[in-house]
Design a protein around this motif. Structure first.
Motif, PDB file in Angstrom:
ATOM      1  N   ALA A  44       4.215  13.833 -49.181  1.00 22.94           N
ATOM      2  CA  ALA A  44       3.972  15.187 -49.701  1.00 22.94           C
ATOM      3  C   ALA A  44       3.069  15.130 -50.930  1.00 22.94           C
ATOM      4  CB  ALA A  44       5.294  15.866 -50.044  1.00 22.94           C
ATOM      5  N   LEU A  45       3.283  14.164 -51.809  1.00 17.78           N
ATOM      6  CA  LEU A  45       2.435  14.014 -52.993  1.00 17.78           C
ATOM      7  C   LEU A  45       1.010  13.630 -52.597  1.00 17.78           C
ATOM      8  CD1 LEU A  45       4.874  12.252 -55.458  1.00 17.78           C
ATOM      9  CD2 LEU A  45       3.858  14.521 -55.720  1.00 17.78           C
ATOM     10  N   LYS A  46       0.877  12.751 -51.623  1.00 18.20           N
ATOM     11  CA  LYS A  46      -0.467  12.379 -51.164  1.00 18.20           C
ATOM     12  C   LYS A  46      -1.190  13.591 -50.596  1.00 18.20           C
ATOM     13  CE  LYS A  46      -1.601   8.451 -49.477  1.00 18.20           C
ATOM     14  NZ  LYS A  46      -1.782   7.216 -48.724  1.00 18.20           N
ATOM     15  N   ARG A  47      -0.471  14.423 -49.823  1.00 21.85           N
ATOM     16  CA  ARG A  47      -1.093  15.639 -49.278  1.00 21.85           C
ATOM     17  C   ARG A  47      -1.456  16.601 -50.388  1.00 21.85           C
ATOM     18  NH1 ARG A  47       2.782  15.241 -45.349  1.00 21.85           N
ATOM     19  NH2 ARG A  47       4.125  16.705 -46.406  1.00 21.85           N
ATOM     20  N   LEU A  48      -0.557  16.784 -51.351  1.00 25.48           N
ATOM     21  CA  LEU A  48      -0.764  17.722 -52.446  1.00 25.48           C
ATOM     22  C   LEU A  48      -2.016  17.374 -53.243  1.00 25.48           C
ATOM     23  CD1 LEU A  48       0.356  20.135 -54.086  1.00 25.48           C
ATOM     24  CD2 LEU A  48       1.607  18.461 -55.460  1.00 25.48           C
TER      25      LEU A  48
END
Length: 129
Positions: free
Chosen positions: A94-98
């Motif tokens: 999720a952090l990588k996508r964000l």
């Protein structure tokens, strides 16, 4: 017989683990009656550390008293740590996508390049205007 005494300190302890009466354990050990085949399989499973008979689990152990899994390299994991791995994995992605940090979704071969939010035109672009 050796396997039995490696894993149980007393007949009462074994009886409680197998859910039988102590006299049944004594009869098994004395050879008066045959050992229940399922009890024999359970003892083998306990001796192996509760893990499946699969080469991918080779070297892993379960320490029942400490309630941990021990890897072949000696790393130790508690049930809570293992349970949290899925959450950590999801948070990471999720952090990588964000932040669009070269995120590659599972099953896709497309990468997203990161660009700063305040992208300014280069000097060459400004000179053309």
């Amino acid at each position: 017989m050796k396997l039995f005494w490696r894993h149980f300190d007393s007949i009462n302890q074994a009886a409680a683990w197998f859910h039988v009466r102590p006299i049944t354990i004594k009869r098994w050990l004395d050879g008066e009656i045959d050992v229940n085949p399922m009890a024999e399989k359970l003892l083998i499973i306990r001796a192996r550390g509760y893990l499946p008979d699969d080469t991918r689990w080779m070297g892993f152990r379960v320490d029942e008293e400490r309630c941990i899994i021990i890897t072949p390299e000696g790393r130790v994991f508690s049930p809570k740590e293992l349970d949290s791995w899925a959450l950590r994995f999801d948070e990471y992605h999720a952090l990588k996508r964000l932040y669009q940090l070269d995120y590659v979704p599972r099953g896709h071969a497309i990468t997203v390049s990161w660009r700063p939010p305040c992208h300014r035109a280069s000097t060459a672009d400004r000179d053309q205007r």
